[in-house]
Enzyme design. Sequence first.
Site, PDB file in Angstrom:
ATOM      1  N   GLU A 291       3.355  -0.025  14.654  1.00  0.00           N
ATOM      2  CA  GLU A 291       3.616   1.369  14.288  1.00  0.00           C
ATOM      3  C   GLU A 291       4.464   2.115  15.316  1.00  0.00           C
ATOM      4  OE1 GLU A 291       0.522  -0.095  11.714  1.00  0.00           O
ATOM      5  OE2 GLU A 291       0.746  -0.164  13.902  1.00  0.00           O
TER       6      GLU A 291
ATOM      7  N   SER B 282       0.822  -1.213   0.000  1.00  0.00           N
ATOM      8  CA  SER B 282       0.000   0.000   0.000  1.00  0.00           C
ATOM      9  C   SER B 282       0.856   1.263   0.000  1.00  0.00           C
ATOM     10  CB  SER B 282      -0.942   0.007   1.205  1.00  0.00           C
ATOM     11  OG  SER B 282      -0.218  -0.024   2.413  1.00  0.00           O
TER      12      SER B 282
END
Length: 317
Positions: A63, A42
């Site tokens: 993250e 992505s």
Amino acid sequence: MSAPVAANSKLFDCRDAYVATLESLAAEDNRIVAVVNDSVGSSKLGGFRTKFPERLINVGIAEQNMVGVGAGLANGGKVAFVAGAACFLTARSLEQVKADVAYSNTNVKLCGISSGVAYGELGPTHHSIEDVAWLRTMGDITVIVPADPWETEQAIRAAAAHEGPMFIRISRMGVPALDRPEGATFTIGKAETLHAGDDAAIIASGTMVCRAVEAAQALAAQGIAARVINMSSISPLDEAAILSAAATGAIVTVEEGCVRGGLGGAVAEVVATHAPCRIKILGFPGFLPTGSAEFLMEHFGLTADNIAASVRELLGR
């Protein structure tokens, strides 16, 4: 600029400009590394991985670690481009962005991929409409929201050359390439006037800039001269351009983000403090339903027609 700036009809995915530029820069500078959160696809970093396999670090779906790893690499002398879906890069790792990047003033380039409502069908957890509001309050993070592929390329080049933390909001939703005069330049902290006018001003960012230009062209046909300002640099902010816009007496801001704290909030702060005038902030009101990006834009009035109507409303026409 005396004439309206038209946009080409072909639509571009700004991620393509981002990765092409990053690969070009990495070929010239071996300090450049990319860090991703299991989002090579992505983030469109497959080509980067092929060309520079030792310079792409995939931390998996983690993250917070991703931002920390990017900060560590920056402290080791690397130029770290940390890429992930904007909704997760900012919301999930906000503390790390605050402490490891902003407070520590590390040379990390946060690349928020597929920002705004690009992931519309995946629902509210995947909308990234608060990111600009959060990040523009943090220390000296430079916040850039490019409007088209040319500006995306220029922003990535500026990020590589800039010493310090940056956030670049990269859209996947198709946008046209804006027509610009030959020799146009991109400068952090400077706005870009795309349509002249002194009756009112439209200040837009990102995917909304082309719609603002379209609105101004429609208003021109109705005898209303609306200035269009591309405010891609949210932090630092071009206050001079805002004060000049306030001199028209009416400002409409429009962004693919929340109406609280983002571009509209930044403009309103300047206007309220230095040059009060009529202002209307267009954007999203808060948590959004599930739906395509186009549906959400239409439903919440982020269209050229509604931008033009908002200008007429402020002017009482």
